[in-house]
Design a protein around this motif. Structure first.
Motif, PDB file in Angstrom:
ATOM      1  N   PRO A  99       0.810  -1.229   0.000  1.00 52.46           N
ATOM      2  CA  PRO A  99       0.000   0.000   0.000  1.00 52.46           C
ATOM      3  C   PRO A  99       0.841   1.276   0.000  1.00 52.46           C
ATOM      4  O   PRO A  99       1.870   1.346   0.657  1.00 52.46           O
ATOM      5  CB  PRO A  99      -0.807  -0.124   1.299  1.00 52.46           C
ATOM      6  CG  PRO A  99      -0.105  -1.131   2.133  1.00 52.46           C
ATOM      7  CD  PRO A  99       0.596  -2.053   1.184  1.00 52.46           C
ATOM      8  N   GLY A 100       0.376   2.260  -0.780  1.00 53.65           N
ATOM      9  CA  GLY A 100       0.992   3.592  -0.772  1.00 53.65           C
ATOM     10  C   GLY A 100       2.170   3.763  -1.708  1.00 53.65           C
ATOM     11  O   GLY A 100       2.556   4.889  -2.024  1.00 53.65           O
ATOM     12  N   ALA A 105       1.930   8.415  -8.301  1.00 55.70           N
ATOM     13  CA  ALA A 105       1.827   8.277  -9.765  1.00 55.70           C
ATOM     14  C   ALA A 105       0.360   8.280 -10.198  1.00 55.70           C
ATOM     15  O   ALA A 105      -0.010   8.918 -11.188  1.00 55.70           O
ATOM     16  CB  ALA A 105       2.509   6.995 -10.213  1.00 55.70           C
ATOM     17  N   VAL A 106      -0.479   7.581  -9.438  1.00 54.53           N
ATOM     18  CA  VAL A 106      -1.905   7.502  -9.781  1.00 54.53           C
ATOM     19  C   VAL A 106      -2.545   8.889  -9.636  1.00 54.53           C
ATOM     20  O   VAL A 106      -3.299   9.341 -10.508  1.00 54.53           O
ATOM     21  CB  VAL A 106      -2.627   6.463  -8.894  1.00 54.53           C
ATOM     22  CG1 VAL A 106      -4.115   6.412  -9.220  1.00 54.53           C
ATOM     23  CG2 VAL A 106      -1.994   5.075  -9.069  1.00 54.53           C
ATOM     24  N   ALA A 107      -2.197   9.580  -8.548  1.00 51.62           N
ATOM     25  CA  ALA A 107      -2.762  10.921  -8.325  1.00 51.62           C
ATOM     26  C   ALA A 107      -2.328  11.876  -9.438  1.00 51.62           C
ATOM     27  O   ALA A 107      -3.134  12.666  -9.946  1.00 51.62           O
ATOM     28  CB  ALA A 107      -2.311  11.448  -6.960  1.00 51.62           C
ATOM     29  N   GLU A 108      -1.069  11.778  -9.856  1.00 50.91           N
ATOM     30  CA  GLU A 108      -0.608  12.666 -10.934  1.00 50.91           C
ATOM     31  C   GLU A 108      -1.362  12.386 -12.229  1.00 50.91           C
ATOM     32  O   GLU A 108      -1.707  13.307 -12.973  1.00 50.91           O
ATOM     33  CB  GLU A 108       0.904  12.498 -11.168  1.00 50.91           C
ATOM     34  CG  GLU A 108       1.743  13.176 -10.091  1.00 50.91           C
ATOM     35  CD  GLU A 108       3.225  13.251 -10.444  1.00 50.91           C
ATOM     36  OE1 GLU A 108       3.591  13.034 -11.621  1.00 50.91           O
ATOM     37  OE2 GLU A 108       4.028  13.532  -9.535  1.00 50.91           O
ATOM     38  N   LEU A 109      -1.641  11.109 -12.514  1.00 49.04           N
ATOM     39  CA  LEU A 109      -2.372  10.793 -13.750  1.00 49.04           C
ATOM     40  C   LEU A 109      -3.764  11.427 -13.736  1.00 49.04           C
ATOM     41  O   LEU A 109      -4.245  11.918 -14.763  1.00 49.04           O
ATOM     42  CB  LEU A 109      -2.491   9.285 -13.989  1.00 49.04           C
ATOM     43  CG  LEU A 109      -3.201   8.978 -15.310  1.00 49.04           C
ATOM     44  CD1 LEU A 109      -2.335   9.298 -16.526  1.00 49.04           C
ATOM     45  CD2 LEU A 109      -3.672   7.540 -15.388  1.00 49.04           C
ATOM     46  N   GLY A 141      -7.971   7.608   0.850  1.00 45.74           N
ATOM     47  CA  GLY A 141      -6.837   6.756   1.245  1.00 45.74           C
ATOM     48  C   GLY A 141      -5.534   7.369   0.746  1.00 45.74           C
ATOM     49  O   GLY A 141      -5.414   8.594   0.631  1.00 45.74           O
ATOM     50  N   ASN A 142      -4.575   6.491   0.432  1.00 45.13           N
ATOM     51  CA  ASN A 142      -3.243   6.984   0.034  1.00 45.13           C
ATOM     52  C   ASN A 142      -3.298   7.842  -1.230  1.00 45.13           C
ATOM     53  O   ASN A 142      -2.688   8.907  -1.288  1.00 45.13           O
ATOM     54  CB  ASN A 142      -2.301   5.793  -0.199  1.00 45.13           C
ATOM     55  CG  ASN A 142      -1.925   5.117   1.102  1.00 45.13           C
ATOM     56  OD1 ASN A 142      -1.571   5.766   2.084  1.00 45.13           O
ATOM     57  ND2 ASN A 142      -2.016   3.795   1.142  1.00 45.13           N
ATOM     58  N   VAL A 143      -4.024   7.376  -2.260  1.00 45.33           N
ATOM     59  CA  VAL A 143      -4.078   8.152  -3.509  1.00 45.33           C
ATOM     60  C   VAL A 143      -4.865   9.440  -3.278  1.00 45.33           C
ATOM     61  O   VAL A 143      -4.457  10.528  -3.696  1.00 45.33           O
ATOM     62  CB  VAL A 143      -4.706   7.338  -4.662  1.00 45.33           C
ATOM     63  CG1 VAL A 143      -4.699   8.151  -5.947  1.00 45.33           C
ATOM     64  CG2 VAL A 143      -3.965   6.028  -4.873  1.00 45.33           C
ATOM     65  N   GLY A 144      -5.992   9.312  -2.566  1.00 46.01           N
ATOM     66  CA  GLY A 144      -6.839  10.485  -2.295  1.00 46.01           C
ATOM     67  C   GLY A 144      -6.063  11.599  -1.602  1.00 46.01           C
ATOM     68  O   GLY A 144      -6.269  12.779  -1.881  1.00 46.01           O
ATOM     69  N   ARG A 145      -5.147  11.222  -0.740  1.00 38.71           N
ATOM     70  CA  ARG A 145      -4.369  12.236  -0.013  1.00 38.71           C
ATOM     71  C   ARG A 145      -3.396  12.970  -0.943  1.00 38.71           C
ATOM     72  O   ARG A 145      -3.211  14.178  -0.835  1.00 38.71           O
ATOM     73  CB  ARG A 145      -3.612  11.592   1.157  1.00 38.71           C
ATOM     74  CG  ARG A 145      -4.567  11.306   2.304  1.00 38.71           C
ATOM     75  CD  ARG A 145      -4.089  10.242   3.261  1.00 38.71           C
ATOM     76  NE  ARG A 145      -5.265   9.615   3.849  1.00 38.71           N
ATOM     77  CZ  ARG A 145      -5.641   9.759   5.125  1.00 38.71           C
ATOM     78  NH1 ARG A 145      -4.907  10.442   5.956  1.00 38.71           N
ATOM     79  NH2 ARG A 145      -6.753   9.201   5.545  1.00 38.71           N
ATOM     80  N   TYR A 146      -2.800  12.232  -1.880  1.00 38.54           N
ATOM     81  CA  TYR A 146      -1.941  12.907  -2.874  1.00 38.54           C
ATOM     82  C   TYR A 146      -2.783  13.812  -3.783  1.00 38.54           C
ATOM     83  O   TYR A 146      -2.363  14.905  -4.148  1.00 38.54           O
ATOM     84  CB  TYR A 146      -1.185  11.889  -3.725  1.00 38.54           C
ATOM     85  CG  TYR A 146       0.066  11.343  -3.072  1.00 38.54           C
ATOM     86  CD1 TYR A 146       1.183  12.151  -2.869  1.00 38.54           C
ATOM     87  CD2 TYR A 146       0.135  10.018  -2.669  1.00 38.54           C
ATOM     88  CE1 TYR A 146       2.339  11.641  -2.278  1.00 38.54           C
ATOM     89  CE2 TYR A 146       1.288   9.499  -2.073  1.00 38.54           C
ATOM     90  CZ  TYR A 146       2.382  10.317  -1.885  1.00 38.54           C
ATOM     91  OH  TYR A 146       3.517   9.812  -1.296  1.00 38.54           O
ATOM     92  N   ALA A 274      -0.155   3.713 -12.415  1.00 37.73           N
ATOM     93  CA  ALA A 274       1.060   3.406 -11.650  1.00 37.73           C
ATOM     94  C   ALA A 274       2.259   3.162 -12.554  1.00 37.73           C
ATOM     95  O   ALA A 274       3.280   2.665 -12.107  1.00 37.73           O
ATOM     96  CB  ALA A 274       0.814   2.169 -10.788  1.00 37.73           C
ATOM     97  N   GLN A 275       2.112   3.514 -13.843  1.00 37.78           N
ATOM     98  CA  GLN A 275       3.162   3.152 -14.790  1.00 37.78           C
ATOM     99  C   GLN A 275       4.207   4.267 -14.914  1.00 37.78           C
ATOM    100  O   GLN A 275       4.364   4.900 -15.955  1.00 37.78           O
ATOM    101  CB  GLN A 275       2.495   2.777 -16.131  1.00 37.78           C
ATOM    102  CG  GLN A 275       3.341   1.988 -17.090  1.00 37.78           C
ATOM    103  CD  GLN A 275       3.842   0.649 -16.556  1.00 37.78           C
ATOM    104  OE1 GLN A 275       4.070   0.467 -15.370  1.00 37.78           O
ATOM    105  NE2 GLN A 275       4.070  -0.293 -17.442  1.00 37.78           N
ATOM    106  N   THR A 276       4.930   4.515 -13.813  1.00 36.92           N
ATOM    107  CA  THR A 276       6.084   5.421 -13.843  1.00 36.92           C
ATOM    108  C   THR A 276       7.274   4.658 -13.277  1.00 36.92           C
ATOM    109  O   THR A 276       7.103   3.700 -12.519  1.00 36.92           O
ATOM    110  CB  THR A 276       5.873   6.678 -12.970  1.00 36.92           C
ATOM    111  OG1 THR A 276       5.768   6.284 -11.598  1.00 36.92           O
ATOM    112  CG2 THR A 276       4.651   7.468 -13.384  1.00 36.92           C
TER     113      THR A 276
END
Ligand code: 3PG
Length: 306
Positions: A99-100, A105-109, A141-146, A274-276
């Motif tokens: 997790p996390g 990467a997901v948030a940036e996309l 969660g983790n992505v939401g926070r970014y 997540a593809q970075t």
């Protein structure tokens, strides 16, 4: 001991170098099966693996039957809806996630798609800005926070709904709590989805909720296509010509969008949140370390099956 990395969508080469470093330093052999095209290739590769690292690859009962030596599988990523957890338990295999590790990467996309859409696909026509717009984060969660952190950087007004997260936790990230999904969708010009796909969330985002969104609203899905009720989405798109849908992976109803809703959607052909290189290194190395730690010390932190 043999650790197999089996990924239909390959990690960046730098991630493999580091995964190999962790595995070999522990005295284990690393085997690679990247970009495989058939289940048969996968079943043959797992036959003598003691540990397995996957991404969105399906870990099924059939695979576990073929993997006679397997003791642990780690999903290098957050969502583990691709692992048959009951089958892992039945085969005495520990299943974990990381997790996390790929969340930024997901948030940036999510923002990359929002910006591309807001500027009309970089075609030269006048677009809109993100500043002062409302964004609703569905599941904090983790992505939401970014997403919240980036959104604040853009000067957006940030809201979130998550029944498992307190208002004070959200407030400490500069986020205003909504008490229901209805409130979130009614308030926000952008809604970004970050829940896992499970029995409770599958098809949970549909017509009733989406029709609450304000004029010109944009739904952003970097979570899973399965959380959308596609029939309801299409009905809404038929009724409301102002709504856009940005999704990291094509929905099953893509052909309808192609035919009827041109210019109102962006779909990636392959899931690429997540593809970075960074996310591949973080998640891949975390997976390798978790396997090594499990074999050396029995550590089962991040175990997700019972
Ligand atoms: C995740 O759940 O971690 C993301 O969806 C990434 O999936 P991927 O490893 O297949 O890119």
């Amino acid at each position: 001991m043999k650790i197999l990395v089996a990924t239909e969508k390959a990690f960046a080469p730098a991630a493999i170098t580091q995964i190999r470093g962790v595995t070999e330093a522990a005295g284990y052999k690393l085997a690679l099966l990247e970009n495989y095209k058939s289940t048969a290739e996968l079943l043959s590769a797992v036959a003598d693996a003691d540990g397995l690292i996957v991404r969105s690859d399906l870990v099924t009962s059939e695979l576990l039957d073929a993997a006679k030596n397997l003791q642990i599988v780690v999903r290098a990523g957050a969502g583990y809806d691709n692992l048959d957890l009951a089958a892992c338990t039945a085969h005495n295999v520990v299943a974990m996630n990381t997790p996390g590790q790929n969340s930024n990467a997901v948030a940036e996309l999510a923002f990359e798609m929002m910006l591309f859409q807001a500027r009309g696909g970089f075609t030269g026509k006048s677009g809109t800005e993100l500043r002062a717009k409302t964004i609703g984060i569905h599941a904090f969660g983790n992505v939401g926070r970014y997403v919240a952190e980036i959104a604040r950087g853009f000067g957006m007004e940030v809201y979130a709904f998550d029944p498992f997260v307190s208002g004070s936790d959200m407030a400490s990230h500069g986020v205003q709590q909504c008490n229901s999904s209805e409130e979130l969708y009614s308030k926000c010009q952008y809604v970004s989805l970050h829940m896992p796909a499970n029995d409770k969330t599958k098809k949970s985002i549909g017509y009733k909720l989406l029709k609450l969104m304000p004029e010109g609203a944009v739904l952003v899905n970097t979570a899973r296509k399965e959380v959308i009720d596609e029939e309801g989405l299409v009905k809404l798109f038929d009724e409301r010509r102002d709504i856009c849908y940005l999704s990291d992976i094509e929905p099953d109803c893509k052909a309808i969008f192609d035919e009827k809703f041109k210019g109102r959607f962006i779909f990636t052909a392959k899931k690429m949140g997540a593809q970075t290189e960074e996310a591949n290194i973080n998640a891949g190395v975390a997976a390798a370390r978790q396997i090594v730690d499990f074999f050396k010390t029995g550590n089962q932190k991040y175990k997700v099956n019972l």
